[in-house]
Design a protein around this motif. Structure first.
Motif, mmCIF file in Angstrom:
data_model
loop_
_atom_site.group_PDB
_atom_site.id
_atom_site.type_symbol
_atom_site.label_atom_id
_atom_site.label_comp_id
_atom_site.label_asym_id
_atom_site.label_seq_id
_atom_site.Cartn_x
_atom_site.Cartn_y
_atom_site.Cartn_z
ATOM 1 N N TYR A 172 0.838 -1.206 0.000
ATOM 2 C CA TYR A 172 0.000 0.000 0.000
ATOM 3 C C TYR A 172 0.872 1.255 0.000
ATOM 4 N N LYS A 173 1.933 1.202 0.786
ATOM 5 C CA LYS A 173 2.807 2.377 0.869
ATOM 6 C C LYS A 173 3.469 2.665 -0.476
ATOM 7 N N ARG A 174 3.662 1.623 -1.278
ATOM 8 C CA ARG A 174 4.281 1.823 -2.576
ATOM 9 C C ARG A 174 3.276 2.193 -3.658
ATOM 10 N N TRP A 175 2.207 1.412 -3.741
ATOM 11 C CA TRP A 175 1.310 1.551 -4.896
ATOM 12 C C TRP A 175 -0.155 1.838 -4.536
ATOM 13 N N GLY A 176 -0.437 2.029 -3.267
ATOM 14 C CA GLY A 176 -1.836 2.159 -2.839
ATOM 15 C C GLY A 176 -2.499 3.425 -3.332
ATOM 16 N N ASP A 177 -3.761 3.291 -3.729
ATOM 17 C CA ASP A 177 -4.540 4.447 -4.168
ATOM 18 C C ASP A 177 -5.909 4.353 -3.483
ATOM 19 N N PRO A 178 -6.134 5.187 -2.441
ATOM 20 C CA PRO A 178 -7.362 5.055 -1.650
ATOM 21 C C PRO A 178 -8.628 5.110 -2.510
ATOM 22 N N LYS A 179 -8.586 5.929 -3.552
ATOM 23 C CA LYS A 179 -9.801 6.048 -4.387
ATOM 24 C C LYS A 179 -10.160 4.703 -4.991
ATOM 25 N N LYS A 180 -9.138 4.047 -5.529
ATOM 26 C CA LYS A 180 -9.383 2.737 -6.161
ATOM 27 C C LYS A 180 -9.834 1.722 -5.113
ATOM 28 N N GLU A 182 -11.433 2.265 -2.338
ATOM 29 C CA GLU A 182 -12.802 2.466 -1.888
ATOM 30 C C GLU A 182 -13.817 2.016 -2.929
ATOM 31 N N GLU A 188 -8.894 -4.350 -5.509
ATOM 32 C CA GLU A 188 -7.720 -3.492 -5.497
ATOM 33 C C GLU A 188 -6.678 -3.995 -4.491
ATOM 34 N N ILE A 192 -2.750 -5.123 -5.415
ATOM 35 C CA ILE A 192 -1.451 -4.647 -4.908
ATOM 36 C C ILE A 192 -0.734 -5.758 -4.127
#
Ligand code: ARG
Length: 566
Positions: A172-180, A182, A188, A192
């Motif tokens: 998550y720290k590398r590739w996480g995107d909260p919008k995706k 949610e 998602e 990752i």
């Protein structure tokens, strides 16, 4: 009136055998033409020193017909009893009418708590079709036990702890995107997580990083805990959406993480009881005398694992609920794990571990590519349910049926069809998922059973204004009516059998036979036709009414809703 009990009493009086022996001896004949109840005379042959057919013949002569018994026949070594059909039908229908929704219920479970753990998906791993199998079986068992008067607590043992969370945090720290996340939490997070594995193959130092994150999580570090909670909350929103579609709910979502602070005690108890031995640096319980691999409690780095959490969870459940039964609805591939932990708990001296029950189920096979997926190989439940609903809608439109609310009807049938598929056979059998079978309105399917109900309701709607309560049921006597009413009479037994064996399929098979018998009944015993005598009409309507109630009740025990027309 209990026909069987009546016959048992008469037989006991006549033969001098005690009632229990007679009750255990009587059986249901294999064919209806051989009567309703049979008494084999073979055991009596030894005492009476006569051949069984002779004993049967003599007993038949002595047993005169009475109000309940129409006649008694000797066939070979068997005494066959034929019930008074008119009385049986009117008696049963009256009892069903009086009981209403309580027909078939019992209070055998009063004051006892049954825990049913089911579904239990994992966060950041696919919520796969096996979890749907568990959900269908567990939800049905929970309903069945409730119906039998037990206090039922349904538990969802979410897989929300373990080293994969370190990996997920790192990913998550590398590739996480909260919008995706949610938008599509499961998809998602899985994406990752998979990416983490690919990258870690090239850069092994990622694994160390992940281990470090999990360690922080275990130590209660604020930032990692917040991330963990975020993943969990997001996933639960999605899981709950699926549970809503299925009409499933849980009393507790305490997953593996909930037990993370309860493991020290369990490990301490194991240590004190002298069960822990060292093996390659790990602490294990040796089960070799039972031909099982050791149950690993602490890994060589001191970390606890799945089994440790399950042992802590069982102890917590025992203390919190003082359960009569603690049922785990989990796939057969985990049966060894459960045998290991149950045996370990037994060795600790937890006498209640005998009430922990593993309820396993088979694999789900998806034939070919006719099951659409959003995420490559993984089949997502929501997609399966939505596809079923869509296909149902097409069938209804093609059939040209007039339904009031096609959205609601397609949803109930589509979802019912999927649930039925999981409960159709003994749960240990593998399942081949096929749309054609599942949505075959004429085959053994949810739509078939639901159609039977809708058909009955439409007959009752036509009869509106006609008061059929208190009808003289002798007007309805026929072979088809009798077969149907006998099934209605046996509802409670089918439910009890299902609970005894933790097999919802007994109820599934029951309701399917009931609908078959009902079809035969209304196809051969016209009901609302003009030329049918009023008394006959009323008596048949009583049977239709009773049947609809039982179909609805039995389907609800499977977790399937009914529709009024389809
Ligand atoms: N989360 C596990 C899985 O998906 C199932 C949990 C079974 N229950 C338990 N108490 N271990 O495989």
């Amino acid at each position: 009136m209990d026909f069987k009990q009546h016959i048992v009493t008469r037989l006991a009086d006549l033969t001098g055998l005690d009632k229990e022996t007679v009750t255990n001896a009587v059986e249901t004949p294999p064919e209806e033409k051989l009567g309703d109840l049979a008494f084999p005379c073979f055991t009596l042959a030894r005492v009476m020193r006569k051949a069984p057919p002779l004993i049967a013949k003599e007993l038949a002569e002595q047993l005169a017909a009475d109000e309940l018994i129409d006649r008694v026949e000797a066939v070979g070594g068997y005494l066959n009893f034929f019930y008074n059909r008119a009385l049986f039908i009117s008696d049963t229908v009256k009892a069903v009418t009086a009981a209403g929704e309580d027909w078939g219920k019992s209070d055998i479970g009063a004051g006892k708590t049954v825990l049913v753990e089911y579904s239990s998906p994992n966060i950041a791993k696919p919520f796969h079709i096996g979890h749907l199998f568990s959900t269908a079986v567990g939800n049905s068992l929970a309903r069945i036990y409730k119906f039998l008067g037990y206090d039922v607590v349904s538990l969802n043992h979410i897989g929300d702890w373990g080293t994969q969370f370190g990996k997920l945090i790192s990913a998550y720290k590398r590739w996480g995107d909260p919008k995706k996340i949610e938008q599509d939490p499961t998809g998602e997070l899985l994406k990752i997580y998979v990416k983490f594995h690919d990258e870690a193959a090239k850069h092994p130092e990622l694994e160390d990083e992940a281990r470090e994150y999990f360690k922080r999580l275990e130590d209660g570090d604020e930032e990692t805990t917040a991330l963990w909670r975020y993943f969990r909350d997001q996933s639960l929103v999605e899981f709950k959406r699926i549970y809503d579609m299925l009409g499933v709910s849980f009393d507790s979502y305490n997953g593996e993480a909930f037990y993370s602070d309860k493991m020290d005690e369990a490990v301490g108890i194991l240590r004190d009881s002298g069960l822990l031995v060292e093996s390659d640096g790990a602490q294990v319980v040796d089960l070799s005398d039972m031909n099982m691999p050791p149950c690993i409690i602490l890994k060589s780095d001191g970390a606890t694992i799945y089994a440790t959490r399950d042992i802590a969870a069982a102890l917590y459940r025992h203390r919190t609920y003082n359960f009569h039964k603690n049922i785990y609805v989990v796939g057969i591939p985990q049966s060894l794990h459960f045998r290991q932990i149950f045996e370990t708990m037994r060795r600790i001296g937890w006498e209640w571990s005998k009430d922990c029950v593993f309820v396993g189920f088979g694999l789900v096979k998806l034939p070919g590519k006719n099951m659409s997926t959003r995420h490559g190989d993984v089949v997502f439940l929501e997609d399966v349910l939505n596809e079923s609903i869509e296909k149902t809608r097409e069938i209804i439109i093609n059939n040209g049926s007039a339904v009031d609310d096609i959205d609601d009807v397609s949803k109930k049938i589509g979802i019912g069809a999927v649930i039925y598929t999981f409960l159709k056979n003994s749960r240990e059998k593998d399942i081949i998922f096929s749309w054609d079978t599942m949505l075959d309105f004429d085959g053994e399917s949810a739509p078939y059973c639901m159609y039977g109900y809708a058909r009955g309701r439409s007959i009752l709607r036509k009869a509106q204004g006609l008061d059929y309560s208190g009808a003289d049921m002798s007007a309805a006597v026929s072979d088809e009516a009798y077969t149907l009413v006998k099934l209605i009479n046996g509802y409670g037994d089918a439910v009890a059998d299902a609970a005894d064996r933790n097999e919802p399929f007994y109820v599934n098979r029951y309701v399917t036979s009931l609908v078959k018998a009902f079809n035969k009944f209304y196809n051969t015993n016209p009901i609302m036709r003009d030329d049918v005598d009023d008394e006959v009409k009323k008596a048949r309507l009583c049977i239709v009414d009773a049947t609809c109630g039982v179909i609805k009740s039995a389907l609800s025990l499977l977790g399937i809703s009914v529709v009024e027309s389809m």
